[in-house]
Design a protein around this motif. Structure first.
Motif, PDB file in Angstrom:
ATOM      1  N   CYS A  99       0.859  -1.175   0.000  1.00  0.00           N
ATOM      2  CA  CYS A  99       0.000   0.000   0.000  1.00  0.00           C
ATOM      3  C   CYS A  99       0.896   1.226   0.000  1.00  0.00           C
ATOM      4  O   CYS A  99       1.751   1.366   0.882  1.00  0.00           O
ATOM      5  N   HIS A 100       0.685   2.078  -0.984  1.00  0.00           N
ATOM      6  CA  HIS A 100       1.511   3.271  -1.130  1.00  0.00           C
ATOM      7  C   HIS A 100       0.612   4.507  -1.115  1.00  0.00           C
ATOM      8  O   HIS A 100      -0.405   4.549  -1.805  1.00  0.00           O
ATOM      9  N   GLN A 101       0.986   5.495  -0.321  1.00  0.00           N
ATOM     10  CA  GLN A 101       0.219   6.740  -0.280  1.00  0.00           C
ATOM     11  C   GLN A 101       1.140   7.925  -0.578  1.00  0.00           C
ATOM     12  O   GLN A 101       2.340   7.886  -0.292  1.00  0.00           O
ATOM     13  N   THR A 102       0.544   8.952  -1.151  1.00  0.00           N
ATOM     14  CA  THR A 102       1.344  10.103  -1.586  1.00  0.00           C
ATOM     15  C   THR A 102       1.180  11.316  -0.674  1.00  0.00           C
ATOM     16  O   THR A 102       1.779  12.354  -0.914  1.00  0.00           O
ATOM     17  N   GLU A 103       0.344  11.187   0.376  1.00  0.00           N
ATOM     18  CA  GLU A 103      -0.012  12.351   1.184  1.00  0.00           C
ATOM     19  C   GLU A 103       0.694  12.408   2.532  1.00  0.00           C
ATOM     20  O   GLU A 103       0.434  13.308   3.324  1.00  0.00           O
ATOM     21  N   ASN A 104       1.564  11.429   2.822  1.00  0.00           N
ATOM     22  CA  ASN A 104       2.297  11.407   4.096  1.00  0.00           C
ATOM     23  C   ASN A 104       1.411  11.378   5.335  1.00  0.00           C
ATOM     24  O   ASN A 104       1.747  11.976   6.369  1.00  0.00           O
ATOM     25  N   SER A 121       1.761 -10.419   8.908  1.00  0.00           N
ATOM     26  CA  SER A 121       2.668  -9.460   9.527  1.00  0.00           C
ATOM     27  C   SER A 121       2.702  -8.209   8.668  1.00  0.00           C
ATOM     28  O   SER A 121       2.296  -8.232   7.501  1.00  0.00           O
ATOM     29  N   VAL A 122       3.147  -7.117   9.261  1.00  0.00           N
ATOM     30  CA  VAL A 122       3.197  -5.848   8.535  1.00  0.00           C
ATOM     31  C   VAL A 122       4.521  -5.167   8.802  1.00  0.00           C
ATOM     32  O   VAL A 122       5.223  -5.461   9.780  1.00  0.00           O
ATOM     33  N   SER A 123       4.854  -4.273   7.909  1.00  0.00           N
ATOM     34  CA  SER A 123       6.031  -3.433   8.133  1.00  0.00           C
ATOM     35  C   SER A 123       5.778  -2.045   7.566  1.00  0.00           C
ATOM     36  O   SER A 123       5.081  -1.892   6.551  1.00  0.00           O
ATOM     37  N   ARG A 124       6.349  -1.067   8.240  1.00  0.00           N
ATOM     38  CA  ARG A 124       6.242   0.318   7.777  1.00  0.00           C
ATOM     39  C   ARG A 124       7.578   1.001   8.062  1.00  0.00           C
ATOM     40  O   ARG A 124       7.795   1.558   9.124  1.00  0.00           O
ATOM     41  N   SER A 125       8.435   0.951   7.063  1.00  0.00           N
ATOM     42  CA  SER A 125       9.767   1.546   7.199  1.00  0.00           C
ATOM     43  C   SER A 125       9.793   2.964   6.654  1.00  0.00           C
ATOM     44  O   SER A 125      10.731   3.723   6.943  1.00  0.00           O
ATOM     45  N   LYS A 126       8.784   3.320   5.864  1.00  0.00           N
ATOM     46  CA  LYS A 126       8.646   4.677   5.349  1.00  0.00           C
ATOM     47  C   LYS A 126       7.206   5.119   5.545  1.00  0.00           C
ATOM     48  O   LYS A 126       6.293   4.292   5.500  1.00  0.00           O
ATOM     49  N   THR A 127       6.990   6.411   5.703  1.00  0.00           N
ATOM     50  CA  THR A 127       5.630   6.918   5.904  1.00  0.00           C
ATOM     51  C   THR A 127       4.707   6.486   4.783  1.00  0.00           C
ATOM     52  O   THR A 127       3.553   6.138   5.014  1.00  0.00           O
ATOM     53  N   GLU A 128       5.205   6.490   3.560  1.00  0.00           N
ATOM     54  CA  GLU A 128       4.327   6.278   2.417  1.00  0.00           C
ATOM     55  C   GLU A 128       3.984   4.824   2.120  1.00  0.00           C
ATOM     56  O   GLU A 128       3.067   4.571   1.353  1.00  0.00           O
ATOM     57  N   ASP A 129       4.695   3.878   2.703  1.00  0.00           N
ATOM     58  CA  ASP A 129       4.468   2.475   2.358  1.00  0.00           C
ATOM     59  C   ASP A 129       4.101   1.632   3.580  1.00  0.00           C
ATOM     60  O   ASP A 129       4.767   1.695   4.618  1.00  0.00           O
ATOM     61  N   ALA A 151      -6.275   1.334   3.887  1.00  0.00           N
ATOM     62  CA  ALA A 151      -6.960   2.608   4.134  1.00  0.00           C
ATOM     63  C   ALA A 151      -6.025   3.545   4.867  1.00  0.00           C
ATOM     64  O   ALA A 151      -5.098   3.113   5.562  1.00  0.00           O
ATOM     65  N   ILE A 152      -6.271   4.833   4.693  1.00  0.00           N
ATOM     66  CA  ILE A 152      -5.528   5.834   5.440  1.00  0.00           C
ATOM     67  C   ILE A 152      -6.495   6.735   6.177  1.00  0.00           C
ATOM     68  O   ILE A 152      -7.659   6.866   5.805  1.00  0.00           O
ATOM     69  N   SER A 153      -6.003   7.333   7.238  1.00  0.00           N
ATOM     70  CA  SER A 153      -6.775   8.310   7.995  1.00  0.00           C
ATOM     71  C   SER A 153      -5.888   9.530   8.199  1.00  0.00           C
ATOM     72  O   SER A 153      -4.732   9.388   8.588  1.00  0.00           O
ATOM     73  N   VAL A 154      -6.449  10.692   7.946  1.00  0.00           N
ATOM     74  CA  VAL A 154      -5.643  11.899   8.042  1.00  0.00           C
ATOM     75  C   VAL A 154      -5.197  12.139   9.470  1.00  0.00           C
ATOM     76  O   VAL A 154      -4.036  12.459   9.725  1.00  0.00           O
ATOM     77  N   MET A 155      -6.121  11.966  10.424  1.00  0.00           N
ATOM     78  CA  MET A 155      -5.794  12.317  11.802  1.00  0.00           C
ATOM     79  C   MET A 155      -5.865  11.145  12.765  1.00  0.00           C
ATOM     80  O   MET A 155      -5.456  11.269  13.907  1.00  0.00           O
TER      81      MET A 155
END
Lengths: 112, 114
Positions: free
Chosen positions: B23-28, B65-73, B92-96
């Motif tokens: 999952c990749h997001q562009t909005e940080n 399992s999950v990993s998040r080494s960068k904000t966007e991925d 899914a993403i949530s702004v806040m």
């Protein structure tokens, strides 16, 4: 624990009204409502934060009864475009770390 | 458009093989989630993340399992795929984060385990 939605499915004619209910066994902070069309991602409709608060989105509105731990979604004068699966999502005080838990969904079919 | 891209969109794999969904997001945005969707069960939370390297389990985390080494991925790994993991997976993403912030979903990944 998942909130429980009722009914599981409903079929309407254009112009008819529908109510979808969402109940939780836990105290709730808030209730979200989403709609998903076939083959697509769920799309956000509205959030209800306060007890008794009602919100509206065109002819779709919702209420939140904090005391009864339930929410209802009202679809008025339904249109063909309202067809889809509706999900409620709930936050509980014990899970307020960003976890939204969804109900199993209610499938709505609007016929001409 | 919340700028969420899921890959692959479709995958067929064999039982016992590892699988990674991206999952990749562009909005940080800080908060990211993985849900699975199955008939009769709605959307069930697998894992979520509230920041880089900050993750936690959801309702149905066993076997994932999950990993998040960068904000966007935000990566979801099925360590040894089973037929019960055949599903549609939504990121899914949530702004806040929190109870007053809507979720924005990606277009989903349909995974079939044979």
């Amino acid at each position: 624990q998942q909130p429980v939605q009722s009914p599981q499915a409903v079929i309407l004619r254009e112009g008819e009204d529908a109510v979808i209910n969402c109940s939780s066994s836990k105290a709730l902070y808030s209730v979200h409502w989403y709609r998903q069309k076939h083959g697509e991602a769920p799309v956000f409709l509205m959030i209800l934060l306060k007890g008794g608060e009602q919100k509206g989105h065109e002819k779709i509105s919702a209420s939140f009864n904090e005391k009864k731990q339930q929410s209802s979604l009202y679809l008025t004068a339904s249109q063909l475009s309202y067809s889809g699966t509706y999900f409620c999502g709930t936050y509980s005080p014990t899970s307020n770390t960003g976890k939204l838990i969804f109900g199993q969904g209610t499938t709505l079919q609007v016929k001409p | 458009d919340a700028g969420i891209t899921q890959s692959p969109r479709h995958k067929v794999t064999e039982t016992g093989t590892p699988v990674t969904l991206r999952c990749h997001q562009t909005e940080n945005h800080r908060y990211m989630y993985w849900y699975r969707q199955d008939p009769g069960h709605g959307l069930r939370l697998i894992h979520y993340s509230y920041g880089v390297k900050d993750t936690d389990k959801g309702e149905v985390s066993d076997g994932y399992s999950v990993s998040r080494s960068k904000t966007e991925d935000f990566l979801l790994t099925l360590e040894s795929a089973t037929s019960s993991q055949t599903s549609v997976y939504f990121c899914a993403i949530s702004v806040m984060g929190g109870d007053n912030s809507p979720l924005h979903f990606g277009n989903g990944t349909r995974l079939t385990v044979t």
